[in-house]
Motif scaffolding. Structure first.
Motif, PDB file in Angstrom:
ATOM      1  N   LYS A  19       0.803  -1.224   0.000  1.00 26.34           N
ATOM      2  CA  LYS A  19       0.000   0.000   0.000  1.00 26.34           C
ATOM      3  C   LYS A  19       0.838   1.277   0.000  1.00 26.34           C
ATOM      4  N   GLY A  20       2.140   1.150   0.229  1.00 29.66           N
ATOM      5  CA  GLY A  20       2.960   2.351   0.278  1.00 29.66           C
ATOM      6  C   GLY A  20       4.409   2.016   0.532  1.00 29.66           C
ATOM      7  N   MET A  21       5.247   3.054   0.573  1.00 29.09           N
ATOM      8  CA  MET A  21       6.665   2.849   0.813  1.00 29.09           C
ATOM      9  C   MET A  21       7.168   3.856   1.840  1.00 29.09           C
ATOM     10  N   HIS A  35      -1.145   4.263  -4.150  1.00 30.54           N
ATOM     11  CA  HIS A  35      -2.219   4.559  -5.108  1.00 30.54           C
ATOM     12  C   HIS A  35      -2.132   5.990  -5.647  1.00 30.54           C
ATOM     13  N   SER A  36      -1.922   6.936  -4.743  1.00 28.41           N
ATOM     14  CA  SER A  36      -1.982   8.349  -5.134  1.00 28.41           C
ATOM     15  C   SER A  36      -0.613   8.999  -5.275  1.00 28.41           C
ATOM     16  N   SER A  37       0.437   8.325  -4.812  1.00 37.32           N
ATOM     17  CA  SER A  37       1.797   8.890  -4.745  1.00 37.32           C
ATOM     18  C   SER A  37       1.899  10.052  -3.764  1.00 37.32           C
ATOM     19  N   GLU A  38       0.859  10.277  -2.985  1.00 37.32           N
ATOM     20  CA  GLU A  38       0.857  11.354  -1.995  1.00 37.32           C
ATOM     21  C   GLU A  38       1.890  11.062  -0.908  1.00 37.32           C
ATOM     22  N   LYS A  39       2.619  12.091  -0.482  1.00 39.57           N
ATOM     23  CA  LYS A  39       3.537  11.949   0.650  1.00 39.57           C
ATOM     24  C   LYS A  39       2.720  12.059   1.932  1.00 39.57           C
TER      25      LYS A  39
END
Length: 392
Positions: free
Chosen positions: A283-285, A301-305
């Motif tokens: 789901k994220g990094m 999904h959104s590349s949002e920080k």
């Protein structure tokens, strides 16, 4: 809190200062060490080391204290832990906890007999603010299932030169560089994955600290950088012609029992050092660096920080990015109030087993399957291991 020390080296000399800062009533009642390299630090801080004793047994029989702290060379840890546990004491040992697979079995059997809650371990990075935030991001579901990790621990040339000159240059005393220095990091990522390592491959050797790279052979006259950090027991002035058997670079690949994988890289000759990781989940990094002081978390999904944290050590003289101070406070709370700690002796043994498997893979140019090791280890830990393993 009163402590007794077996092995008053540089590390416990420094921790003596840190513990005193956290607890004004901190007192060292006595120590065992024929050449206490950490004495200078204690003297600088005005901390008495207590009385000197010839043997651990004499120290234990003569003094009353809350915690036995072990900072002796790594190959002596198992025996000193054994002495402390058999005396009914609470014991804190510096990492690595032991230096071989056989000693890992023996310690597991010892803990099965005496209980592992009385053995604390100095895997200090578990206490760092950055790692706490990483685990919180994971607990908050920002990463999802951990899929793969890219991680490293790199140290500057002056620090690498210290390893080439100190007793840690000999694997018979230290275990290996991967075990001695990188067990911190391996423990962190074992914790993040939440499973045991299963398959291990590794490559490395020595290519930087070799005679042809000696500064005098390349027109550099300033040798101070390679002797900036003092060496202790069995210290030597030799850096590029060291008689040690440790590596100065190593890479490893690990597959965990749950299918997650990790690459890990260490190098002792990195001028702009870093100690970083990238944990990639479904789901994220999360990407961070202990030395450069940051951690960012991005949504897959959104590349949002989602997280953008920055870190700074509490002082210029602080080691391990402020983690030592937190460890001292937590150990004090554990001893006086029973507050749980974030890392256990079992975590330390398992991180050590991974480091040792990396060296077995490197030396044998093979993939190591740890399944048989975990079977024997669990058997010893639960009281059904072989007599040979228990007495190793």
């Amino acid at each position: 809190m009163k402590v007794a020390i077996i092995g008053l080296g540089f590390r416990l000399g420094y921790l003596g200062q840190v513990f005193k800062q956290m607890d004004p009533d901190f007192e060292i009642v006595g120590y065992v060490d024929p050449a206490p390299a950490g004495m200078e630090r204690l003297n600088e801080a005005g901390i008495s080391p207590g009385r000197s004793y010839e043997t651990p047994q004499q120290l234990i029989e003569s003094e009353t204290f809350d915690l036995l702290m072990i900072g002796s060379p790594n190959h002596l840890h198992l025996e000193h832990i054994r002495i402390g546990l058999e005396a009914g004491l609470t014991v804190f040992t510096e990492k690595p906890i032991v230096v071989s697979i056989e000693e890992s079995y023996a310690l597991a059997a010892l803990l099965q007999k005496h209980g592992h809650d009385r053995l604390l371990v100095g895997l200090v990075l578990r206490y760092s603010p950055l790692y706490k935030d990483l685990r919180q991001a994971q607990a908050d579901g920002l990463l999802g299932d951990v899929v793969s990790i890219e991680a490293s621990e790199h140290i500057a040339p002056y620090h690498g030169a210290f390893f080439m000159r100190d007793w840690r240059r000999y694997s018979r005393y230290a275990g290996s560089f991967m075990l001695e220095k990188c067990c911190h990091d391996l423990d962190l990522y074992n914790g993040v994955v939440g499973a045991r390592p299963r398959f291990v491959a590794s490559f490395g050797g020595r290519k930087s600290f070799t005679p042809e790279n000696a500064p005098e052979n390349t027109g550099v006259n300033d040798l101070h950088v390679y002797h900036r950090k003092p060496s202790g027991w069995l210290g030597s002035d030799k850096v590029f012609d060291s008689d040690g058997d440790i590596i100065d670079y190593q890479t490893a690949i690990v597959e965990y029992e749950n299918g997650a994988s990790m690459t890990f890289h260490t190098n002792l000759n990195v001028p702009d050092e870093f100690r970083r990781f990238c944990v990639i989940g479904s789901k994220g990094m999360a990407e961070g660096d202990f030395v450069r002081g940051f951690m960012d978390v991005h949504d897959a999904h959104s590349s949002e920080k989602r997280v953008a944290n920055r870190y700074q050590a509490p002082s210029l003289t602080s080691h391990h990015y402020g983690a030592d101070e937190q460890m001292a406070a937590d150990v004090f709370a554990h001893i006086t109030k029973g507050t749980p700690l974030p890392v256990s002796a079992l975590d330390a043994i398992e991180a050590g087993i991974l480091a040792l498997a990396m060296d077995e893979a490197r030396n044998g140019r093979k993939v190591v399957d740890l399944a048989p090791v975990w079977r024997q280890y669990d058997a010893c830990l639960h009281g059904s291991g072989s007599a040979q393993a228990k007495s190793a």
